[in-house]
Design a protein around this motif. Sequence first.
Motif, PDB file in Angstrom:
ATOM      1  N   GLN A   1     -12.282 -30.683 -14.166  1.00 34.95           N
ATOM      2  CA  GLN A   1     -11.518 -30.836 -12.941  1.00 34.95           C
ATOM      3  C   GLN A   1     -10.057 -31.040 -13.323  1.00 34.95           C
ATOM      4  O   GLN A   1      -9.707 -32.020 -13.981  1.00 34.95           O
ATOM      5  CB  GLN A   1     -12.024 -32.039 -12.124  1.00 34.95           C
ATOM      6  N   VAL A   2      -9.207 -30.097 -12.927  1.00 38.96           N
ATOM      7  CA  VAL A   2      -7.789 -30.103 -13.300  1.00 38.96           C
ATOM      8  C   VAL A   2      -6.954 -30.360 -12.058  1.00 38.96           C
ATOM      9  O   VAL A   2      -7.204 -29.753 -10.991  1.00 38.96           O
ATOM     10  CB  VAL A   2      -7.384 -28.763 -13.951  1.00 38.96           C
ATOM     11  N   PHE A   3      -5.989 -31.242 -12.188  1.00 35.78           N
ATOM     12  CA  PHE A   3      -5.094 -31.587 -11.077  1.00 35.78           C
ATOM     13  C   PHE A   3      -3.653 -31.477 -11.565  1.00 35.78           C
ATOM     14  O   PHE A   3      -3.331 -31.791 -12.725  1.00 35.78           O
ATOM     15  CB  PHE A   3      -5.362 -33.000 -10.564  1.00 35.78           C
ATOM     16  N   LYS A   4      -2.827 -31.064 -10.640  1.00 34.32           N
ATOM     17  CA  LYS A   4      -1.387 -31.002 -10.898  1.00 34.32           C
ATOM     18  C   LYS A   4      -0.733 -32.198 -10.227  1.00 34.32           C
ATOM     19  O   LYS A   4      -0.776 -32.349  -9.005  1.00 34.32           O
ATOM     20  CB  LYS A   4      -0.814 -29.702 -10.338  1.00 34.32           C
ATOM     21  N   LEU A   5      -0.162 -33.073 -11.026  1.00 31.29           N
ATOM     22  CA  LEU A   5       0.483 -34.287 -10.540  1.00 31.29           C
ATOM     23  C   LEU A   5       1.982 -34.024 -10.474  1.00 31.29           C
ATOM     24  O   LEU A   5       2.660 -33.929 -11.508  1.00 31.29           O
ATOM     25  CB  LEU A   5       0.180 -35.464 -11.467  1.00 31.29           C
ATOM     26  N   LYS A   6       2.498 -33.892  -9.255  1.00 27.23           N
ATOM     27  CA  LYS A   6       3.888 -33.475  -9.056  1.00 27.23           C
ATOM     28  C   LYS A   6       4.700 -34.610  -8.458  1.00 27.23           C
ATOM     29  O   LYS A   6       4.242 -35.330  -7.584  1.00 27.23           O
ATOM     30  CB  LYS A   6       3.924 -32.253  -8.133  1.00 27.23           C
ATOM     31  N   GLN A   7       5.933 -34.732  -8.956  1.00 24.41           N
ATOM     32  CA  GLN A   7       6.858 -35.718  -8.438  1.00 24.41           C
ATOM     33  C   GLN A   7       7.676 -35.078  -7.314  1.00 24.41           C
ATOM     34  O   GLN A   7       8.306 -34.032  -7.492  1.00 24.41           O
ATOM     35  CB  GLN A   7       7.809 -36.209  -9.541  1.00 24.41           C
ATOM     36  N   THR A   8       7.641 -35.696  -6.113  1.00 26.86           N
ATOM     37  CA  THR A   8       8.412 -35.168  -4.987  1.00 26.86           C
ATOM     38  C   THR A   8       9.843 -35.679  -5.045  1.00 26.86           C
ATOM     39  O   THR A   8      10.186 -36.574  -5.832  1.00 26.86           O
ATOM     40  CB  THR A   8       7.756 -35.578  -3.663  1.00 26.86           C
TER      41      THR A   8
END
Length: 802
Positions: free
Chosen positions: A315-322
């Motif tokens: 399970q791969v997630f993209k953790l993005k800073q807004t």
Amino acid sequence: MNINYNSNSAFPDQVVPMEEKMTIKYGKQVADAIQSEWFAQGRTNGNRYLTTFNNFHTRRLYARGEQPVQKYKDELSINGDLSYLNLDWQPVPILSKFVDILANGISAKDYDIKAYAQDPESIKKRTKYAEGLAKDMFAMEIQQQVKASTGVDISNTNIPPENLPKTIEEMELHLQLSYKQSIEIAEEEAISQVLAQNKFELLKRRINLDLVTLGIAATKTSFNTSNGITLDYVDPAHMVYSYTEDPNFEDIYYVGEVKALTISEIKKQFPQISNKELSELQKYNSNNNYIYGWGAYDENTVQVLYFEYKTYMDQVFKLKQTDSGLEKILEKPDTFNPPANDNFDRVSRSIEVLFHGVKVLGTNTMLKWELAENMTRPFADTTKVEMNYAISAPRMYKGRIESLVTKTMGFADMIQLTHLKLQQVLSRMVPDGVFLDMDGLAEVDLGNGTNYNPAEALNMYFQTGSVVGRSLTQDGELNRGKVPVQELASSAGQAKISALISTYNYYLQMIRDVTGLNEARDGSLPDKDTLVGLQKIAAQQSNIATKHVNNASLYLTLRICENISKKIADALEFPLTANSLMESISVYNTQTLNEIKNLSLHDFGIFLELEPDEEEKAKLEQNIQVALQSGGIELEDAIDLRQIKNLKLANQMLKQRRRLKQERDQKVQQANMQAQADANALLAEKTAMAEVQKQQVLTEQKVNIEQAKSQFEIQRMQTEAEIKRMLMAEEFNYNVELARANRQTESLKEKEIEDRKDKRIKMEGTQQSEMIQQRQTDGPPKNFESSNDSIGDFGLEAFSPK
């Protein structure tokens, strides 16, 4: 797409993207690997599937008393010739008795399914209740005072004060027996309803019979939107699974079963299959390599492999800073691997996943390969996935499965051979005969001119038991045949029959010794000299010897309940299955289950509360009877205690009820003593008051008496005074009269004196005159005595001398 293979395994490589694992080609490779492990080589050389099936088939035949008799014929025949034997080859069903005793005994074990909510929210709720209960326990007097003064109930649990636990031990017992959260009750009811709808009692009997006969049993719990949660029996003889040494099959990565389906059933279950493929399957109809039970095989069926395959996915997630400084998570495929970037990070975890596959054996037709939609995952570790199959083989070692039947098949064969030998001996036994001496008969003359013939001798012997003979011949010589008829006893077969019966009993006892099902368990007539205690010990030892089978049955039941518990949330997601649950359980509990569905916070631990056996029940009943007879508990307490299946909790409650009963008795005794004291005080007070009243009455009476006495005295004194006055007056009168009389008397006396004085003077004067005269005349003496000596009627002659 090319499928990568592990060089040391027939299975495809698992270290590949999820997109590749979900392809039909990958699934076909998995199915081919399973087929290679279980169906390779063919029937003539034997393969794992058919070998397993034949072994299990043989065990079932022995358990039914229907094992093949060819081995017995080979044992008794001479070069295959059985023409001289006329025997009943029907096997003795000796093992079926022991199998039924054990299987039915396990099925008769009763238990209750208990659900324990162990998620954080439920634990928090339980802890809060325990804290509130503890506060009510220790602040009971203050709460009662507040309620008495203000009328407001500030208790936390709404339990009446008299029912509150008094100690920590009682509080723990209350939490185990009396406290139950609504979600736990709902979960237990839902599990029970699912079991009832699937006729679990019938399924359990088949499971127990497999455990005893085959040494392995399996079930399958599945969920679909049409039928909801279903429980299916799985025949271990038709099952395939990966190699394992775990008796509970916890570490297998694939498992499946072979089913014989008709073409119409295949089309119904898999509507996506084309007519061309169905035509090919209809022509093929599998082959003998995949046929089980060929004696009753239906040629119109196709052998289909249903299997589950466990692998993993990333399970791969993209953790993005807004721009606002927050973090945003986006799910990505496992192929997502961008270069390092300051704006986002790649976060991943590996979780187990389950694939469902269906393949027609012996063909390239893959009917189904897909990722399971409703995977069963433990709440404590969501990265794990559990198979829908529950399997147990309690006596498995290195993949070899042992059962009660396998341990006794050799002894059953020997019993059958002994039985056949016994028939053979009985068939060769001849009745007792007689010996006729013809020469002796010729020398006997019956006296009627005829000789003694054999027919006449036998008739006389059999009808009367008498024999006519001659000690001497007609020539006068010694007759050696003087007893012409002699009995021939044939007793050679008795020793053989006794030996065979002893052998039969020996092997029967060996079956008892090996299985642990002794005479106390199998219903045989015990020795009349055997003590009851020894019989109970023997029965208990037999239960211990077969406990592993009972534990395996309970394990499967527990696994089934756990799988049902984890699939209930899935069932509530769909209107059809949710309505089915609403119709089977109460509305209140269904709303609680909806809460579970909405919150997804509840995790349940399922356990079985077993009913104690007869020995344990007897001990508990003995304790209850002792407590009842001694007055330690009430009849209602005994009824409640008998409903508790956990003996430890039952004994704890028994001690608690005895303690409460003692406290109640002490309170009653104290109340009685207080009542008696109050009654005594009241009685003393009443007695004192009565005494006071009595004294008052007595005083009043005394006063009245004294007053009466005073009045009487006054009256007496007055009367006495009056009487005295009257007496005094009378006395005065008397005195006056007396004085008058005295004066009169004195006057009369003085007058009499004077009169007498006058008379005496007069008499003296007369006498003196007479004396003077007598002197003057010198007359005779004068007698001066009176001539009349009486005074009135009183004469003086009475005074004359005597």
